[in-house]
Design an enzyme around this catalytic site. Sequence first.
Site, short mmCIF file in Angstrom:
data_model
loop_
_atom_site.label_atom_id
_atom_site.label_comp_id
_atom_site.label_asym_id
_atom_site.label_seq_id
_atom_site.Cartn_x
_atom_site.Cartn_y
_atom_site.Cartn_z
N ASP A 154 0.84 -1.20 0.00
CA ASP A 154 0.00 0.00 0.00
C ASP A 154 0.88 1.26 0.00
OD1 ASP A 154 -2.12 1.71 0.24
OD2 ASP A 154 -2.96 0.78 2.04
N ASP A 155 0.89 1.96 -1.12
CA ASP A 155 1.64 3.24 -1.23
C ASP A 155 3.16 3.03 -1.23
OD1 ASP A 155 -0.94 4.16 -0.90
OD2 ASP A 155 -0.49 5.52 0.77
N CYS B 21 -5.87 4.16 -3.59
CA CYS B 21 -6.15 2.82 -3.04
C CYS B 21 -7.37 2.08 -3.59
CB CYS B 21 -6.32 2.93 -1.53
SG CYS B 21 -4.95 3.70 -0.67
N HIS C 227 -11.21 -2.21 1.73
CA HIS C 227 -11.41 -0.89 1.10
C HIS C 227 -12.28 -0.94 -0.15
CE1 HIS C 227 -9.40 3.32 0.55
NE2 HIS C 227 -10.53 3.37 1.23
CA CA Z 1 -2.67 2.92 -1.56
#
Ligand code: CA
Length: 471
Positions: free
Chosen positions: A40-41, A80, A138
Amino acid sequence: MQRREFLRQLTAAAGGGQSGRNVAAGGRRPKPNIIVIVADDLGYADVGFQGLRDFETPNLDRLAASGVRFTNGYVSHPYCSPSRAGILTGRYQQRFGHEHNPPYAPHDERIGTPTDEVFLSETLRQAGYRTAAVGKWHLGDAPKFLPHNRGFDEFFGFSGGGFNYYGVSRRGAAAEFIMRNGEPVRPEEISYLTDDFTREAVNFVRRNRERPFFLYLAYNAPHSPDQAPQHYLDRVWNIEYGQRSVYAAMVTAMDDGVGRILSVLDELGLRQDTQVWFLSDNGGRRDVADNRPLRGHKGWHFEGGIRVPFVVSWPGKLAGGRTYDHPVIALDIFPTAAAAAGASTAKSRPLDGVNLLPYLEGSNRSAPHEALFWREIGGQGFAVRCGSMKLVKPAATDRIHLFDLEKDPREARDLAGERPAVVRELKELYARWNARNTAPLWTDEHAENVRKERQAVMDARRRALPLQKQK
Ligand code: CA
């Protein structure tokens, strides 16, 4: 020039194709296990196999060395939730209105990936796979959107976009929680989320060693909040500036987790027959990640927002130690995994992804995609890549940019004024692609954030000028 010839020339100019050896013979099991690991990121340059400099990711490097690394590997969105909707449906998420991050809405049955979309988990379960989602979801918070109602036999994780790594809800303990199949887990099951997700993933693999399985392991690392136990911080003690040391510790924990998963596959004799994907859901965070040499970061359609570390490893089928250079996109994971599993896909939901196996095995040497597309905020921002040419219309400005990524990977030289015919052609391609999209089902604050960020950059530049020029 005819359009077809024009596009052929653009695509050929990408200079793609694979390097290294071709295929090994077929795997031993008729249905390989499928593991998709999402970071993530994570920054483009924050893995050893892409030039990481200030700490190490030996396990991700081991994974990359055993497989194929995509040098032009993209996600379908620069942040995301929409990116994850693309991964799990194999379709551009603008086809079904999933164009923004959902607000946390556990009681709203309208906000989440529409339930008539078909997830990879559903397709593989129908083909006889045992399925599990571990980590960040998410894709909707209401029960009908949660993984155990979307084709996953098991779910351990949280529904929203981020979580305190020690299991403490930002919104109060009753509002949001780490769950197992929708029920809150006991506090003693949480130590540090990255380690907990690894533990759950390893246990799932052990329990399903005798049958084909699909594991979707979505670490929330190294997304904020910046939290890491002392023993991970101690391993990156050399990084002394700002929050990067904490970020590095979070990536280190994830890398350890990948190592544990590879080790258990080795121990159980499953490694040859398991297709393991690794990618980041979007470009690296602006504050602490390293996206060099790419322009921009998470949230932008410049390369730093959408081109990510991206690897597939399947030692029993695909020769490792290679790169693949033609552009590919995270939407390709779905059809590639489904093809490997011998699973049939829903005709009512045409996939935008492409089965990459013929390309990776070398039987098809052309580019998998004529063009790739991105869109945000209902079309206020968009981008198109065809061959080495890329057109970008940022949501925050009215400018159209054109870059030749082959000659200019940093997107520093804008060719829009010099090559109007290419601009026209790419806009036309975008319009045709966009005609099959729908309006966003919900919106978020992202457009306003991008505008503010852009303004902050312009203000900083203005402050840097000599006083008499600040008008
Ligand atoms: Ca992300």
